[in-house]
Design an enzyme around this catalytic site. Structure first.
Site, short mmCIF file in Angstrom:
data_model
loop_
_atom_site.label_atom_id
_atom_site.label_comp_id
_atom_site.label_asym_id
_atom_site.label_seq_id
_atom_site.Cartn_x
_atom_site.Cartn_y
_atom_site.Cartn_z
N THR A 117 1.30 -2.17 -8.37
CA THR A 117 -0.12 -2.45 -8.53
C THR A 117 -0.57 -2.27 -9.98
OG1 THR A 117 -2.34 -1.63 -7.94
CG2 THR A 117 -0.55 -0.04 -7.87
N TYR A 141 -3.61 6.55 -5.44
CA TYR A 141 -2.93 5.29 -5.12
C TYR A 141 -2.08 4.84 -6.29
CZ TYR A 141 -2.33 0.26 -4.49
OH TYR A 141 -1.80 -1.00 -4.41
#
Length: 329
Positions: A117, A141
């Site tokens: 990501t 995250y």
């Protein structure tokens, strides 16, 4: 040769399965169906319901199906949720991923494509941000994904595993043929939320933060169409099978749109002027992040085919209508 797709019943994973089947590959999907759907898996792919961290199960699948490559999509992905539940995210995205890597190494898998990501960059010092930028995650995250990247690189050095890490920017849209799309209830993806609001499935859209240092004060993101994203995965697989080296690559178009620009596009395409509520910033959200996208083109020959925000929104709207029809039957 068989490709094992973890999380292949989910949004991006199901599109990967479609692309692999279209390319004539043999595909096995491993998904616990916590966020995926049995009906989303192409009928020519084998679905095994289970956890990607179950090393014994993954080992059996590798040996019985002759798996030579793994595309790992299974993960938790919502930044604000990771701030509220960091341990849950480290379990899902780091601990379980470590178990999958161990099973891959033990099973002699040659190639692994890892879904990472842009959140590993945090708020970049400059945009577009390139792969050479120093990672600085601002959420659990992002940290959980960066940890997995580091584990994968270390495992590759020790065991000869070939890999490509793909750092996603904001994924949007749906299969142009209408075969799959974002189907998760209560999803937080802006374009999906806007499309649901346009169809009366939500009361409106909330804009989280209007005081960012951007032209209109709202966050700026690089939106990549999901079929273009999975095309990058196929290019990465071909690269590895040809003997190409290990890579970490951004997946984006190199152009950003603000939250308000996206909302206006959804309103224009749908013809619906749905309510918009202004809200405070969410923890972990950077002001702007846009992909430096030259390396992926140079290294694996990726060429996007759907780089058009209006078309992406149209695909998402069409998919939401299909979902509504499915619920009604």
């Amino acid at each position: 040769m068989t490709v094992l797709v973890t999380g292949g019943a989910g949004y991006i994973g199901s599109h990967m399965v479609l692309a692999l089947i279209d390319a004539g590959e043999r595909v096995v999907v491993l998904d616990d169906l916590s966020n995926g759907f049995r009906w989303a898996v192409h009928p020519n792919a084998e679905l095994i319901v289970g956890d990607a961290s179950d090393q014994a199960l993954v080992g059996r699948v590798i040996q019985a199906r002759g798996v030579d490559a793994i595309a790992h999509f299974a993960a938790k992905i919502v930044v604000p949720d990771s701030v509220a539940d960091p341990l849950g995210y480290y379990l899902a995205n780091t601990v379980k991923t470590r178990a999958l890597f161990a099973a891959a190494v033990a099973g002699g898998v040659k190639h692994l494509i890892f879904s990472s990501t842009a959140a590993v960059y945090g708020t970049p010092e400059r945009n577009p941000v390139t792969e050479d930028a120093r990672p600085h995650p601002e959420s659990p995250y992002g940290n959980s994904k960066l940890m997995s990247e580091l584990m994968l690189a270390d495992a590759a050095r020790a065991h000869g595993l070939g890999y490509v890490v793909l750092r996603y920017f904001n994924v949007a849209g749906a299969d142009p043929e209408g075969r799959s799309g974002q189907s998760t209830p209560n999803a937080t993806h802006l374009i999906k939320v806007g499309c649901e609001a346009a169809l009366g499935l939500r009361p409106g859209v909330s804009v989280f933060g209007t005081d960012f240092p951007t032209p209109d004060g709202t966050g700026v993101r690089d939106y990549i169409q999901v079929s273009d994203l999975v095309a990058a995965h196929l290019d990465a697989l071909r690269h590895l099978r040809r003997g190409g080296g290990n890579l970490t690559l951004n997946c984006g178009y190199g152009r950003g749109y603000s939250v308000l620009e996206v909302i206006e596009t959804v309103k224009r395409v749908s013809g619906v002027d749905f309510p918009v509520t202004l809200a405070p910033r969410r923890p972990g959200d950077p002001a702007a992040i846009v992909a430096g996208a030259d390396r992926i083109r140079a290294e694996i020959g990726w060429r996007p085919a759907f780089d058009d925000l209006t078309a992406i929104v149209g695909q998402a709207l069409a998919w939401e209508r299909r979902l509504a029809e499915r619920r009604a039957t």
